[in-house]
Design a protein around this motif. Structure first.
Motif, PDB file in Angstrom:
ATOM      1  N   VAL A   1       0.844  -1.187   0.000  1.00 22.28           N
ATOM      2  CA  VAL A   1       0.000   0.000   0.000  1.00 22.28           C
ATOM      3  C   VAL A   1       0.881   1.240   0.000  1.00 22.28           C
ATOM      4  CG1 VAL A   1      -1.754   1.298   1.245  1.00 22.28           C
ATOM      5  CG2 VAL A   1      -1.816  -1.209   1.244  1.00 22.28           C
ATOM      6  N   GLN A   2       0.517   2.196  -0.807  1.00 21.06           N
ATOM      7  CA  GLN A   2       1.213   3.478  -0.828  1.00 21.06           C
ATOM      8  C   GLN A   2       0.200   4.601  -0.838  1.00 21.06           C
ATOM      9  OE1 GLN A   2       3.891   3.135  -4.317  1.00 21.06           O
ATOM     10  NE2 GLN A   2       5.522   3.618  -2.884  1.00 21.06           N
ATOM     11  N   LEU A   3       0.530   5.681  -0.136  1.00 17.64           N
ATOM     12  CA  LEU A   3      -0.204   6.939  -0.237  1.00 17.64           C
ATOM     13  C   LEU A   3       0.742   7.933  -0.887  1.00 17.64           C
ATOM     14  CD1 LEU A   3      -1.978   7.251   3.238  1.00 17.64           C
ATOM     15  CD2 LEU A   3      -3.001   6.623   1.052  1.00 17.64           C
ATOM     16  N   VAL A   4       0.368   8.435  -2.048  1.00 15.95           N
ATOM     17  CA  VAL A   4       1.249   9.302  -2.814  1.00 15.95           C
ATOM     18  C   VAL A   4       0.619  10.682  -2.914  1.00 15.95           C
ATOM     19  CG1 VAL A   4       2.443   9.664  -4.994  1.00 15.95           C
ATOM     20  CG2 VAL A   4       2.120   7.333  -4.101  1.00 15.95           C
ATOM     21  N   GLU A   5       1.312  11.671  -2.326  1.00 20.61           N
ATOM     22  CA  GLU A   5       0.824  13.049  -2.353  1.00 20.61           C
ATOM     23  C   GLU A   5       1.404  13.795  -3.544  1.00 20.61           C
ATOM     24  OE1 GLU A   5       1.298  12.790   2.392  1.00 20.61           O
ATOM     25  OE2 GLU A   5       2.716  12.439   0.763  1.00 20.61           O
ATOM     26  N   SER A   6       0.664  14.789  -4.001  1.00 22.43           N
ATOM     27  CA  SER A   6       1.138  15.669  -5.055  1.00 22.43           C
ATOM     28  C   SER A   6       0.432  17.011  -4.930  1.00 22.43           C
ATOM     29  CB  SER A   6       0.885  15.057  -6.435  1.00 22.43           C
ATOM     30  OG  SER A   6      -0.502  14.851  -6.635  1.00 22.43           O
ATOM     31  N   GLY A   7       0.970  18.013  -5.628  1.00 24.95           N
ATOM     32  CA  GLY A   7       0.308  19.305  -5.683  1.00 24.95           C
ATOM     33  C   GLY A   7       0.953  20.403  -4.863  1.00 24.95           C
ATOM     34  N   GLY A   8       1.977  20.080  -4.099  1.00 27.63           N
ATOM     35  CA  GLY A   8       2.645  21.113  -3.327  1.00 27.63           C
ATOM     36  C   GLY A   8       3.470  22.029  -4.213  1.00 27.63           C
ATOM     37  N   GLY A   9       4.001  23.085  -3.592  1.00 28.80           N
ATOM     38  CA  GLY A   9       4.838  24.007  -4.346  1.00 28.80           C
ATOM     39  C   GLY A   9       4.939  25.345  -3.662  1.00 28.80           C
TER      40      GLY A   9
ATOM     41  N   ALA B   1      -4.128  -2.100   6.675  1.00 36.23           N
ATOM     42  CA  ALA B   1      -3.014  -1.227   7.036  1.00 36.23           C
ATOM     43  C   ALA B   1      -3.566  -0.108   7.907  1.00 36.23           C
ATOM     44  CB  ALA B   1      -2.356  -0.654   5.789  1.00 36.23           C
ATOM     45  N   TYR B   2      -2.959   0.080   9.063  1.00 35.53           N
ATOM     46  CA  TYR B   2      -3.482   1.038  10.036  1.00 35.53           C
ATOM     47  C   TYR B   2      -2.561   2.251  10.154  1.00 35.53           C
ATOM     48  CZ  TYR B   2      -6.578  -2.749  11.417  1.00 35.53           C
ATOM     49  OH  TYR B   2      -7.525  -3.732  11.416  1.00 35.53           O
ATOM     50  N   ASP B   3      -3.163   3.416  10.336  1.00 40.99           N
ATOM     51  CA  ASP B   3      -2.428   4.664  10.565  1.00 40.99           C
ATOM     52  C   ASP B   3      -1.342   4.819   9.504  1.00 40.99           C
ATOM     53  OD1 ASP B   3      -0.484   6.153  13.257  1.00 40.99           O
ATOM     54  OD2 ASP B   3      -1.903   7.060  11.867  1.00 40.99           O
ATOM     55  N   TYR B   4      -1.767   4.898   8.279  1.00 43.41           N
ATOM     56  CA  TYR B   4      -0.855   4.921   7.141  1.00 43.41           C
ATOM     57  C   TYR B   4      -0.593   6.357   6.699  1.00 43.41           C
ATOM     58  CZ  TYR B   4       1.413   1.790   3.882  1.00 43.41           C
ATOM     59  OH  TYR B   4       2.343   1.047   3.221  1.00 43.41           O
ATOM     60  N   TRP B   5       0.687   6.637   6.402  1.00 40.84           N
ATOM     61  CA  TRP B   5       1.094   8.009   6.060  1.00 40.84           C
ATOM     62  C   TRP B   5       1.708   8.072   4.675  1.00 40.84           C
ATOM     63  CZ3 TRP B   5       0.140  12.161   9.224  1.00 40.84           C
ATOM     64  CH2 TRP B   5      -0.224  11.868  10.543  1.00 40.84           C
ATOM     65  N   GLY B   6       1.500   9.194   4.014  1.00 43.81           N
ATOM     66  CA  GLY B   6       2.211   9.482   2.789  1.00 43.81           C
ATOM     67  C   GLY B   6       3.580  10.059   3.095  1.00 43.81           C
ATOM     68  N   GLN B   7       4.342  10.361   2.039  1.00 38.10           N
ATOM     69  CA  GLN B   7       5.718  10.821   2.215  1.00 38.10           C
ATOM     70  C   GLN B   7       5.813  12.308   2.473  1.00 38.10           C
ATOM     71  OE1 GLN B   7       4.272  10.439  -0.675  1.00 38.10           O
ATOM     72  NE2 GLN B   7       4.900  12.188  -1.920  1.00 38.10           N
ATOM     73  N   GLY B   8       4.735  13.033   2.237  1.00 38.54           N
ATOM     74  CA  GLY B   8       4.717  14.473   2.479  1.00 38.54           C
ATOM     75  C   GLY B   8       4.989  15.276   1.223  1.00 38.54           C
ATOM     76  N   THR B   9       4.394  16.458   1.174  1.00 41.02           N
ATOM     77  CA  THR B   9       4.637  17.383   0.069  1.00 41.02           C
ATOM     78  C   THR B   9       4.808  18.786   0.643  1.00 41.02           C
ATOM     79  OG1 THR B   9       3.826  18.157  -2.094  1.00 41.02           O
ATOM     80  CG2 THR B   9       2.164  17.781  -0.396  1.00 41.02           C
ATOM     81  N   GLN B  10       5.814  19.491   0.149  1.00 48.17           N
ATOM     82  CA  GLN B  10       6.141  20.810   0.693  1.00 48.17           C
ATOM     83  C   GLN B  10       5.223  21.882   0.120  1.00 48.17           C
ATOM     84  OE1 GLN B  10       8.689  21.818   2.992  1.00 48.17           O
ATOM     85  NE2 GLN B  10       7.583  23.768   2.871  1.00 48.17           N
ATOM     86  N   VAL B  11       4.685  22.700   0.997  1.00 49.39           N
ATOM     87  CA  VAL B  11       3.921  23.885   0.608  1.00 49.39           C
ATOM     88  C   VAL B  11       4.633  25.094   1.192  1.00 49.39           C
ATOM     89  CG1 VAL B  11       1.756  25.146   0.875  1.00 49.39           C
ATOM     90  CG2 VAL B  11       1.725  22.683   0.428  1.00 49.39           C
ATOM     91  N   THR B  12       5.004  26.029   0.333  1.00 41.55           N
ATOM     92  CA  THR B  12       5.678  27.247   0.760  1.00 41.55           C
ATOM     93  C   THR B  12       4.881  28.448   0.281  1.00 41.55           C
ATOM     94  OG1 THR B  12       7.838  26.153   0.636  1.00 41.55           O
ATOM     95  CG2 THR B  12       7.823  28.573   0.695  1.00 41.55           C
ATOM     96  N   VAL B  13       4.503  29.290   1.235  1.00 37.08           N
ATOM     97  CA  VAL B  13       3.739  30.494   0.916  1.00 37.08           C
ATOM     98  C   VAL B  13       4.637  31.694   1.190  1.00 37.08           C
ATOM     99  CG1 VAL B  13       1.634  31.811   1.288  1.00 37.08           C
ATOM    100  CG2 VAL B  13       1.639  29.318   1.611  1.00 37.08           C
ATOM    101  N   SER B  14       5.043  32.355   0.121  1.00 41.56           N
ATOM    102  CA  SER B  14       6.012  33.436   0.259  1.00 41.56           C
ATOM    103  C   SER B  14       5.936  34.356  -0.949  1.00 41.56           C
ATOM    104  CB  SER B  14       7.426  32.877   0.397  1.00 41.56           C
ATOM    105  OG  SER B  14       8.373  33.922   0.421  1.00 41.56           O
ATOM    106  N   SER B  15       6.202  35.624  -0.698  1.00 36.85           N
ATOM    107  CA  SER B  15       6.252  36.579  -1.799  1.00 36.85           C
ATOM    108  C   SER B  15       7.684  36.741  -2.291  1.00 36.85           C
ATOM    109  CB  SER B  15       5.683  37.923  -1.359  1.00 36.85           C
ATOM    110  OG  SER B  15       6.349  38.397  -0.188  1.00 36.85           O
TER     111      SER B  15
END
Length: 127
Positions: free
Chosen positions: A2-10, A113-127
């Motif tokens: 099982v995999q949880l795959v995140e996307s969409g950060g930036g 599968a219990y308490d399963y986590w993805g690898q994480g995706t970075q979100v940066t909010v900056s000017s």
């Protein structure tokens, strides 16, 4: 299996929007509650939003009215629409599923599968 795959950060400017996705891969037949968490540098991981298998939602006070969590059970995917982003939203965002029920590729038997986590995706909010 099982995999949880995140996307969409930036990187986004304050006031902007991002949409995160988290897709579960495996021969899944059910996912219970799913959620998004975040962890900023030097801080503990915190809950952002939760959604039950029936679609009920819960949000952290800091994101209410700005973020929307949703899920597509047919695609085994959970989303986080983030609007009006602020610099304090900067963090690594993690997807979580409290229980994933799937059929094993090895013997086609149900597995959990219990308490399963993805690898994480970075979100940066900056000017």
């Amino acid at each position: 299996q099982v995999q949880l795959v995140e996307s969409g950060g930036g990187l986004v400017q304050p006031g902007g929007s991002l949409r995160l996705s988290c897709a579960a891969s495996a021969n899944i037949f059910e996912i219970d509650n799913m959620g998004w968490y975040r962890q900023a540098p030097g801080k503990q991981r915190e809950l952002v939003a939760l959604i039950t298998s029936g679609g009920s939602t819960n949000y952290a006070d800091s994101v209410k009215g700005r973020f929307t969590i949703s899920r597509d059970n047919a695609k085994d995917t959970v989303y986080l629409q983030m609007n009006s982003l602020k610099p304090e939203d900067t963090a690594v965002y993690y997807c979580n599923a409290d229980r994933i029920s799937y059929y094993s590729d090895y013997d086609a038997q149900p597995r959990y599968a219990y308490d399963y986590w993805g690898q994480g995706t970075q979100v940066t909010v900056s000017s």
